[in-house]
Design a protein around this motif. Structure first.
Motif, PDB file in Angstrom:
ATOM      1  N   GLN A  82       0.852  -1.190   0.000  1.00 20.64           N
ATOM      2  CA  GLN A  82       0.000   0.000   0.000  1.00 20.64           C
ATOM      3  C   GLN A  82       0.886   1.238   0.000  1.00 20.64           C
ATOM      4  OE1 GLN A  82      -3.399   0.344  -0.278  1.00 20.64           O
ATOM      5  NE2 GLN A  82      -3.320  -1.848  -0.711  1.00 20.64           N
ATOM      6  N   THR A  83       0.606   2.137  -0.931  1.00 14.01           N
ATOM      7  CA  THR A  83       1.350   3.392  -1.018  1.00 14.01           C
ATOM      8  C   THR A  83       0.362   4.552  -0.881  1.00 14.01           C
ATOM      9  OG1 THR A  83       1.130   3.741  -3.416  1.00 14.01           O
ATOM     10  CG2 THR A  83       2.922   2.280  -2.668  1.00 14.01           C
ATOM     11  N   THR A  84       0.884   5.742  -0.949  1.00 18.05           N
ATOM     12  CA  THR A  84       0.017   6.920  -0.891  1.00 18.05           C
ATOM     13  C   THR A  84      -0.903   6.985  -2.113  1.00 18.05           C
ATOM     14  OG1 THR A  84       1.791   8.234  -1.876  1.00 18.05           O
ATOM     15  CG2 THR A  84       1.602   8.272   0.542  1.00 18.05           C
ATOM     16  N   ARG A  85      -0.638   6.185  -3.120  1.00 14.70           N
ATOM     17  CA  ARG A  85      -1.463   6.110  -4.332  1.00 14.70           C
ATOM     18  C   ARG A  85      -2.445   4.933  -4.290  1.00 14.70           C
ATOM     19  NH1 ARG A  85       1.212   4.950 -10.185  1.00 14.70           N
ATOM     20  NH2 ARG A  85      -0.714   4.516 -11.286  1.00 14.70           N
ATOM     21  N   GLY A  86      -2.295   4.036  -3.335  1.00 13.95           N
ATOM     22  CA  GLY A  86      -3.099   2.813  -3.260  1.00 13.95           C
ATOM     23  C   GLY A  86      -2.204   1.602  -3.415  1.00 13.95           C
ATOM     24  N   ALA A  87      -2.779   0.480  -3.848  1.00 15.45           N
ATOM     25  CA  ALA A  87      -1.999  -0.751  -4.028  1.00 15.45           C
ATOM     26  C   ALA A  87      -1.072  -0.601  -5.230  1.00 15.45           C
ATOM     27  CB  ALA A  87      -2.927  -1.942  -4.219  1.00 15.45           C
ATOM     28  N   GLU A  88       0.210  -0.900  -5.015  1.00 16.45           N
ATOM     29  CA  GLU A  88       1.190  -0.875  -6.104  1.00 16.45           C
ATOM     30  C   GLU A  88       1.983  -2.170  -6.098  1.00 16.45           C
ATOM     31  OE1 GLU A  88       3.472   2.592  -7.336  1.00 16.45           O
ATOM     32  OE2 GLU A  88       2.518   3.708  -5.706  1.00 16.45           O
ATOM     33  N   LEU A  89       2.430  -2.565  -7.292  1.00 19.66           N
ATOM     34  CA  LEU A  89       3.195  -3.796  -7.473  1.00 19.66           C
ATOM     35  C   LEU A  89       4.506  -3.745  -6.694  1.00 19.66           C
ATOM     36  CD1 LEU A  89       3.283  -6.498  -9.093  1.00 19.66           C
ATOM     37  CD2 LEU A  89       4.725  -5.272 -10.730  1.00 19.66           C
ATOM     38  N   ALA A  90       4.804  -4.838  -6.000  1.00 18.63           N
ATOM     39  CA  ALA A  90       6.087  -4.984  -5.309  1.00 18.63           C
ATOM     40  C   ALA A  90       6.832  -6.244  -5.772  1.00 18.63           C
ATOM     41  CB  ALA A  90       5.892  -5.025  -3.800  1.00 18.63           C
ATOM     42  N   ARG A  91       6.097  -7.248  -6.286  1.00 18.60           N
ATOM     43  CA  ARG A  91       6.733  -8.477  -6.768  1.00 18.60           C
ATOM     44  C   ARG A  91       5.842  -9.120  -7.817  1.00 18.60           C
ATOM     45  NH1 ARG A  91       8.731 -13.585  -3.016  1.00 18.60           N
ATOM     46  NH2 ARG A  91       9.963 -14.620  -4.627  1.00 18.60           N
ATOM     47  N   CYS A  92       6.468  -9.643  -8.864  1.00  6.92           N
ATOM     48  CA  CYS A  92       5.751 -10.362  -9.921  1.00  6.92           C
ATOM     49  C   CYS A  92       6.465 -11.689 -10.161  1.00  6.92           C
ATOM     50  CB  CYS A  92       5.743  -9.536 -11.210  1.00  6.92           C
ATOM     51  SG  CYS A  92       5.035 -10.409 -12.625  1.00  6.92           S
ATOM     52  N   THR A  93       5.704 -12.784 -10.035  1.00  7.14           N
ATOM     53  CA  THR A  93       6.259 -14.115 -10.285  1.00  7.14           C
ATOM     54  C   THR A  93       5.437 -14.797 -11.365  1.00  7.14           C
ATOM     55  OG1 THR A  93       6.920 -14.262  -7.965  1.00  7.14           O
ATOM     56  CG2 THR A  93       6.890 -16.324  -9.224  1.00  7.14           C
TER      57      THR A  93
ATOM     58  N   SER B 242       6.239   3.466  -7.169  1.00 13.11           N
ATOM     59  CA  SER B 242       6.547   4.849  -7.528  1.00 13.11           C
ATOM     60  C   SER B 242       6.244   5.836  -6.412  1.00 13.11           C
ATOM     61  CB  SER B 242       5.784   5.245  -8.789  1.00 13.11           C
ATOM     62  OG  SER B 242       4.383   5.170  -8.557  1.00 13.11           O
ATOM     63  N   GLU B 243       5.375   5.454  -5.484  1.00  8.59           N
ATOM     64  CA  GLU B 243       4.986   6.361  -4.404  1.00  8.59           C
ATOM     65  C   GLU B 243       5.492   5.848  -3.055  1.00  8.59           C
ATOM     66  OE1 GLU B 243       3.510   9.269  -5.042  1.00  8.59           O
ATOM     67  OE2 GLU B 243       3.453   8.761  -7.176  1.00  8.59           O
ATOM     68  N   ARG B 244       5.375   6.674  -2.028  1.00 12.98           N
ATOM     69  CA  ARG B 244       5.837   6.326  -0.682  1.00 12.98           C
ATOM     70  C   ARG B 244       4.999   5.170  -0.126  1.00 12.98           C
ATOM     71  NH1 ARG B 244       4.461   7.657   4.431  1.00 12.98           N
ATOM     72  NH2 ARG B 244       2.882   9.155   3.755  1.00 12.98           N
ATOM     73  N   ILE B 245       5.666   4.157   0.401  1.00 12.05           N
ATOM     74  CA  ILE B 245       4.989   2.981   0.957  1.00 12.05           C
ATOM     75  C   ILE B 245       4.497   3.312   2.361  1.00 12.05           C
ATOM     76  CG2 ILE B 245       5.264   0.580   1.673  1.00 12.05           C
ATOM     77  CD1 ILE B 245       7.479   0.398  -0.535  1.00 12.05           C
ATOM     78  N   ILE B 246       3.215   3.017   2.595  1.00 15.92           N
ATOM     79  CA  ILE B 246       2.652   3.240   3.928  1.00 15.92           C
ATOM     80  C   ILE B 246       2.334   1.926   4.644  1.00 15.92           C
ATOM     81  CG2 ILE B 246       1.814   5.568   3.473  1.00 15.92           C
ATOM     82  CD1 ILE B 246      -0.945   4.416   2.891  1.00 15.92           C
ATOM     83  N   ASP B 247       2.270   0.806   3.890  1.00 12.76           N
ATOM     84  CA  ASP B 247       2.048  -0.512   4.495  1.00 12.76           C
ATOM     85  C   ASP B 247       2.641  -1.575   3.576  1.00 12.76           C
ATOM     86  OD1 ASP B 247       1.180  -2.844   5.712  1.00 12.76           O
ATOM     87  OD2 ASP B 247      -0.940  -2.288   5.732  1.00 12.76           O
ATOM     88  N   TYR B 248       3.587  -2.333   4.097  1.00 12.18           N
ATOM     89  CA  TYR B 248       4.235  -3.390   3.305  1.00 12.18           C
ATOM     90  C   TYR B 248       3.372  -4.640   3.187  1.00 12.18           C
ATOM     91  CZ  TYR B 248       8.515  -0.692   3.107  1.00 12.18           C
ATOM     92  OH  TYR B 248       9.438   0.293   2.845  1.00 12.18           O
ATOM     93  N   CYS B 249       2.289  -4.716   3.954  1.00  7.84           N
ATOM     94  CA  CYS B 249       1.404  -5.903   3.940  1.00  7.84           C
ATOM     95  C   CYS B 249       2.214  -7.175   4.152  1.00  7.84           C
ATOM     96  CB  CYS B 249       0.606  -5.962   2.646  1.00  7.84           C
ATOM     97  SG  CYS B 249      -0.329  -4.468   2.271  1.00  7.84           S
ATOM     98  N   THR B 250       3.214  -7.109   5.013  1.00  7.49           N
ATOM     99  CA  THR B 250       4.174  -8.204   5.209  1.00  7.49           C
ATOM    100  C   THR B 250       3.502  -9.520   5.557  1.00  7.49           C
ATOM    101  OG1 THR B 250       5.830  -6.588   5.900  1.00  7.49           O
ATOM    102  CG2 THR B 250       6.262  -8.895   6.447  1.00  7.49           C
ATOM    103  N   ARG B 251       2.456  -9.480   6.361  1.00 10.18           N
ATOM    104  CA  ARG B 251       1.820 -10.739   6.778  1.00 10.18           C
ATOM    105  C   ARG B 251       1.201 -11.488   5.604  1.00 10.18           C
ATOM    106  NH1 ARG B 251      -2.135  -6.939   8.790  1.00 10.18           N
ATOM    107  NH2 ARG B 251      -4.193  -7.476   7.999  1.00 10.18           N
ATOM    108  N   PHE B 252       0.899 -10.781   4.508  1.00  8.81           N
ATOM    109  CA  PHE B 252       0.359 -11.423   3.304  1.00  8.81           C
ATOM    110  C   PHE B 252       1.438 -11.610   2.232  1.00  8.81           C
ATOM    111  CE2 PHE B 252      -3.141  -8.783   5.034  1.00  8.81           C
ATOM    112  CZ  PHE B 252      -3.953  -9.805   5.485  1.00  8.81           C
TER     113      PHE B 252
END
Length: 135
Positions: free
Chosen positions: A44-55, A72-82
């Motif tokens: 989650q970024t200031t823009r909404g959900a953005e790609l972090a990994r593609c497999t 491209s935008e500042r990350i506000i939640d890495y959603c690490t648990r998912f």
């Protein structure tokens, strides 16, 4: 290029800017359709959900592509648990969305079938248009 179904990073970037950041898979005339598995992780970024990994995996389960992507935008939640993604993991990533798109469309042709779960979210994060999916 216009004569090749393969995009390089510069071409994907140009197409991405022309089509509002979205690219489309194109036919690869010289081969039969293939089946690919797709999974993307988003943050989650200031823009909404953005790609972090593609497999992307092939029909035999072989990894064809596994790329981390710097949002491209500042990350506000890495959603690490998912996602399993954290700040340390992404801190050294310089790969852009356009580069991931270029790799993706060089592998996946318009005639190919994508298999996965919630592919609408994955394709939205990738900003790639592709018609044949099994979700």
């Amino acid at each position: 290029s216009a004569t090749s179904p393969w995009y390089d990073a510069a071409e994907a970037g140009r197409l991405s800017s022309v089509f509002g950041g979205k690219v489309r898979t194109v036919p690869h005339e010289a081969r039969e359709p293939r089946v690919w598995g797709l999974d993307c992780e988003m943050v989650q970024t200031t823009r909404g959900a953005e790609l972090a990994r593609c497999t992307v995996v092939d029909a035999d389960g072989g990894v064809a592509c596994d790329l981390y992507c710097r949002p491209s935008e500042r990350i506000i939640d890495y959603c690490t648990r998912f996602s399993g993604i954290d700040e340390t993991l992404l801190s050294s990533v310089d790969t852009t969305l356009a580069q991931v798109q270029a790799t993706f469309v060089s592998l996946v042709a318009a005639q190919d079938v994508l298999v996965g779960h919630s592919l609408d979210n994955d394709l939205r994060a990738l900003r790639v248009a592709h018609a044949s999916v099994v979700d």
